[in-house]
Design an enzyme around this catalytic site. Structure first.
Site, mmCIF file in Angstrom:
data_model
loop_
_atom_site.group_PDB
_atom_site.id
_atom_site.type_symbol
_atom_site.label_atom_id
_atom_site.label_comp_id
_atom_site.label_asym_id
_atom_site.label_seq_id
_atom_site.Cartn_x
_atom_site.Cartn_y
_atom_site.Cartn_z
ATOM 1 N N ILE A 295 0.969 -1.199 -0.097
ATOM 2 C CA ILE A 295 0.056 0.100 0.025
ATOM 3 C C ILE A 295 0.889 1.181 -0.085
ATOM 4 O O ILE A 295 1.760 1.394 0.983
ATOM 5 C CB ILE A 295 -0.923 -0.044 1.172
ATOM 6 N N PRO A 296 0.907 1.743 -1.000
ATOM 7 C CA PRO A 296 1.798 2.981 -1.429
ATOM 8 C C PRO A 296 2.089 4.246 -0.376
ATOM 9 O O PRO A 296 1.795 5.208 -1.250
ATOM 10 C CB PRO A 296 1.835 3.289 -2.705
ATOM 11 N N CYS A 297 2.201 4.183 0.783
ATOM 12 C CA CYS A 297 2.362 5.575 1.435
ATOM 13 C C CYS A 297 3.499 6.313 1.068
ATOM 14 O O CYS A 297 3.571 7.549 1.427
ATOM 15 C CB CYS A 297 2.376 5.072 2.924
ATOM 16 N N HIS A 298 4.470 5.678 0.350
ATOM 17 C CA HIS A 298 5.443 6.719 -0.096
ATOM 18 C C HIS A 298 4.930 7.770 -1.156
ATOM 19 O O HIS A 298 5.709 8.580 -1.284
ATOM 20 C CB HIS A 298 6.761 5.743 -0.720
ATOM 21 N N ARG A 299 3.837 7.433 -1.513
ATOM 22 C CA ARG A 299 3.361 8.403 -2.773
ATOM 23 C C ARG A 299 2.631 9.848 -1.980
ATOM 24 O O ARG A 299 2.095 10.572 -2.702
ATOM 25 C CB ARG A 299 2.328 7.978 -3.585
#
Length: 168
Positions: A127-131
Site C-alpha cells: 500500500i504505497p504510503c511513499h506516494r
C-alpha cells in the site's frame, strides 16, 4: 488495476518471512500461510539473492506495476480511519504523489491523522504510503523524517516517476 487484494479476517498457522529485494532495499513480507500480515521495508545489510517464485512475482509487480498483475491476500487490520487512508493510497497512480493535506481534505480528516495512518500502515511495501508527501518537501517515511528510509522514499518516487515518463 493490476494489484488485486483480498482482505482476510483471520490468519492462522506458522509464520514465515518472504524477502523481496528492490532499489537497494528489501521488502520483507511476514506470511501466515498465504496471508501477508506485514510488509515492511528494510534498508542496509545484504540483500536476498535466491528468490522464491512468490518473491519474484512481488518483485516483478514492484518494478513494473502497470504491466504486472499481482494477487495478494492481506490480513485485515487497523482502524476504520486507517483503512480509509490505505484505500485512498491505493488510488494514487504510479508516478504521482498526493500531499498529506490534499488527502486529508478528500477524506475529511487532518494532515496529522493522515500522516499517522501512513506511519501505521502495516503494508508499506504494498500500500504505497511513499506516494504521500508534505506540501513543502518529501515528508517522512515509515516513522522517520530523515536517513535511509527517507532516501528510500526518494528512490521509490524517482523510480515510479521514470515509469510514468516512459509511458507518456
Amino acid at each position: 488495476m493490476p494489484l488485486h487484494i483480498v482482505w482476510q479476517a483471520v490468519a492462522d498457522g506458522d509464520e514465515s518471512l518472504l524477502s523481496v529485494p528492490i532499489l537497494d532495499a528489501e521488502l520483507r513480507l511476514t506470511m501466515v500461510g498465504e496471508i501477508i500480515t506485514d510488509a515492511s521495508w528494510h534498508v542496509g545489510g545484504e540483500l536476498t539473492k535466491a528468490l522464491s517464485p512468490q518473491a519474484v512475482r512481488v518483485q516483478s509487480y514492484l518494478l513494473n506495476p502497470q504491466q504486472t498483475e499481482l494477487h495478494l491476500t492481506l490480513l485485515s487490520q487497523g482502524s476504520a480511519h486507517g483503512n480509509a487512508v490505505w484505500n485512498a493510497l491505493l488510488a494514487i497512480p504510479v508516478g504521482q504523489v498526493e500531499t498529506y493535506s490534499g488527502l486529508a481534505e478528500k477524506l475529511s480528516s487532518g494532515p496529522r491523522a493522515i500522516a499517522g495512518a501512513c506511519r501505521n500502515n502495516p503494508y508499506a511495501g504494498i500500500i504505497p504510503c511513499h506516494r504521500v508527501v508534505a506540501k513543502n518537501g518529501i515528508g517522512g517515511f515509515m516513522g522517520h523524517v530523515d536517513g535511509e528510509f527517507v532516501a528510500l522514499k526518494h528512490r521509490l518516487l524517482e523510480y515510479e516517476r521514470g515509469l510514468r515518463l516512459g509511458r507518456e
